[in-house]
Structure formats: C-alpha cells, structure tokens
Design a protein around this motif. Structure first.
Motif, PDB file in Angstrom:
ATOM      1  N   ILE A 178       0.847  -1.198   0.000  1.00 15.61           N
ATOM      2  CA  ILE A 178       0.000   0.000   0.000  1.00 15.61           C
ATOM      3  C   ILE A 178       0.880   1.246   0.000  1.00 15.61           C
ATOM      4  O   ILE A 178       0.635   2.200  -0.739  1.00 15.61           O
ATOM      5  N   PHE A 179       1.936   1.221   0.810  1.00 19.76           N
ATOM      6  CA  PHE A 179       2.890   2.331   0.835  1.00 19.76           C
ATOM      7  C   PHE A 179       3.527   2.517  -0.543  1.00 19.76           C
ATOM      8  O   PHE A 179       3.700   3.633  -1.007  1.00 19.76           O
ATOM      9  N   GLY A 180       3.855   1.416  -1.204  1.00 24.67           N
ATOM     10  CA  GLY A 180       4.424   1.486  -2.549  1.00 24.67           C
ATOM     11  C   GLY A 180       3.467   2.113  -3.548  1.00 24.67           C
ATOM     12  O   GLY A 180       3.881   2.889  -4.413  1.00 24.67           O
ATOM     13  N   VAL A 181       2.182   1.792  -3.440  1.00 28.76           N
ATOM     14  CA  VAL A 181       1.174   2.385  -4.321  1.00 28.76           C
ATOM     15  C   VAL A 181       1.125   3.893  -4.094  1.00 28.76           C
ATOM     16  O   VAL A 181       1.056   4.684  -5.053  1.00 28.76           O
ATOM     17  N   ILE A 182       1.165   4.299  -2.846  1.00 31.80           N
ATOM     18  CA  ILE A 182       1.149   5.737  -2.534  1.00 31.80           C
ATOM     19  C   ILE A 182       2.383   6.418  -3.122  1.00 31.80           C
ATOM     20  O   ILE A 182       2.287   7.501  -3.722  1.00 31.80           O
ATOM     21  N   LEU A 183       3.538   5.770  -2.991  1.00 32.99           N
ATOM     22  CA  LEU A 183       4.761   6.336  -3.573  1.00 32.99           C
ATOM     23  C   LEU A 183       4.648   6.451  -5.094  1.00 32.99           C
ATOM     24  O   LEU A 183       5.102   7.439  -5.684  1.00 32.99           O
ATOM     25  N   CYS A 184       4.046   5.449  -5.737  1.00 30.61           N
ATOM     26  CA  CYS A 184       3.855   5.500  -7.189  1.00 30.61           C
ATOM     27  C   CYS A 184       2.966   6.685  -7.567  1.00 30.61           C
ATOM     28  O   CYS A 184       3.250   7.413  -8.527  1.00 30.61           O
ATOM     29  N   ALA A 185       1.899   6.873  -6.818  1.00 29.87           N
ATOM     30  CA  ALA A 185       0.986   7.986  -7.096  1.00 29.87           C
ATOM     31  C   ALA A 185       1.708   9.326  -6.929  1.00 29.87           C
ATOM     32  O   ALA A 185       1.559  10.235  -7.758  1.00 29.87           O
ATOM     33  N   VAL A 186       2.499   9.447  -5.867  1.00 31.63           N
ATOM     34  CA  VAL A 186       3.268  10.674  -5.658  1.00 31.63           C
ATOM     35  C   VAL A 186       4.287  10.835  -6.791  1.00 31.63           C
ATOM     36  O   VAL A 186       4.499  11.936  -7.309  1.00 31.63           O
ATOM     37  N   GLY A 187       4.907   9.731  -7.196  1.00 32.56           N
ATOM     38  CA  GLY A 187       5.862   9.769  -8.300  1.00 32.56           C
ATOM     39  C   GLY A 187       5.229  10.274  -9.585  1.00 32.56           C
ATOM     40  O   GLY A 187       5.863  11.020 -10.345  1.00 32.56           O
ATOM     41  N   LEU A 188       3.993   9.888  -9.840  1.00 27.33           N
ATOM     42  CA  LEU A 188       3.294  10.374 -11.042  1.00 27.33           C
ATOM     43  C   LEU A 188       3.158  11.893 -11.013  1.00 27.33           C
ATOM     44  O   LEU A 188       3.287  12.556 -12.049  1.00 27.33           O
ATOM     45  N   ILE A 189       2.896  12.427  -9.845  1.00 27.76           N
ATOM     46  CA  ILE A 189       2.787  13.887  -9.722  1.00 27.76           C
ATOM     47  C   ILE A 189       4.118  14.548 -10.093  1.00 27.76           C
ATOM     48  O   ILE A 189       4.161  15.495 -10.881  1.00 27.76           O
ATOM     49  N   PHE A 190       5.211  13.994  -9.557  1.00 26.85           N
ATOM     50  CA  PHE A 190       6.530  14.584  -9.848  1.00 26.85           C
ATOM     51  C   PHE A 190       6.944  14.402 -11.305  1.00 26.85           C
ATOM     52  O   PHE A 190       7.521  15.290 -11.908  1.00 26.85           O
ATOM     53  N   ILE A 191       6.626  13.250 -11.877  1.00 26.99           N
ATOM     54  CA  ILE A 191       6.992  12.984 -13.273  1.00 26.99           C
ATOM     55  C   ILE A 191       6.282  13.946 -14.221  1.00 26.99           C
ATOM     56  O   ILE A 191       6.858  14.394 -15.214  1.00 26.99           O
TER      57      ILE A 191
END
Length: 140
Positions: free
Chosen positions: A125-138
């Motif tokens: 779940i933490f990894g999914v949140i990191l992916c979502a945050v990563g999409l914002i930065f990308i």
C-alpha cells in the motif's frame, strides 16, 4: 529459467514495441498500421502454432475459443491506438509508458484485491502511494 524467460521476452518485446510505435510515420493512419501489424502477427502466430504445438489439430483448438479471444482482440486494438496517439500527442518515450504503466499497476492492484481476492500488505500500500506521488513529480 522457465520462470524468467517470459519476463525477458516481455521486456525485449516492449522495447521494440515502443520504439516502433513512436516511429510510426505521421501520415500513416493508425488503423491501417495496426491492420498490417496484425496480419504479420497472425501469420507468425499460426506458423508458431504448427512449429511448437504438440497438438497440431487447428480445428480442436479453434473450438476452445470463447469471449476472451474477442475481448483480448478489442483490448489490443485499444492498446495499439492509445500508444500511437500517445506518441503523436507528444509524450516522450521515456515518460509516456512510465505514466501509463504506473496507473495500470495501481488499477491492477485494486482489481486483484477486489475481483481475485489477492491480499495486499501494508508495504505494498505504501508502494502504491509512492507511485501515485511519483506520477505527480513525473508530470510536473
């Protein structure tokens, strides 16, 4: 080896897929391109069936076709058209696929949990949140 070769094939094929898809000539209609692509794919697939299949009874195999064959065909056309138009819209090869793959991964996790009753751990779940945050930065 039988565990890893499909991943290697997917990675290798995806590299060529995205390089070729990004290189589609601007003046070529995507649906004609896909038609040509799948004529080649159909010929290669049929040849591989006769070369590699222990049961070469084509009629028996065709009798097993169900709704998944047709839905997969529709989804593949969607994948192809989406990828072509993604690159025509100006997405970079290094970013476009990463964005769609991340969104896809999150969606498949949800489907896995809800439909297939797969379990998801707190670190996942933490990894999914990191992916979502990563999409914002990308995408900034």
């Amino acid at each position: 080896m039988s565990y890893y070769w499909p991943i290697a094939l997917l990675v290798f094929s995806n590299i060529f897929y995205h390089v070729c898809t990004k290189s589609v000539p601007e003046q070529l209609n995507p649906f004609i391109m896909i038609t040509g692509t799948y004529v080649v794919g159909a010929i290669v697939s049929l040849a591989m069936f006769f070369i590699l299949s222990p049961d070469k009874n084509l009629g028996a195999q065709l009798s097993h076709i169900n709704w998944t064959t047709f839905m997969l065909g529709l989804s593949i056309v969607g994948l192809e058209v989406g990828a072509i138009y993604m690159y025509k819209a100006g997405w970079n090869i290094s970013i476009g696929n990463l964005v769609q793959s991340t969104i896809l991964t999150i969606a498949l996790i949800v489907i896995g949990v809800l439909v297939y009753k797969e379990t998801i751990s707190l670190p996942q779940i933490f990894g999914v949140i990191l992916c979502a945050v990563g999409l914002i930065f990308i995408n900034k």
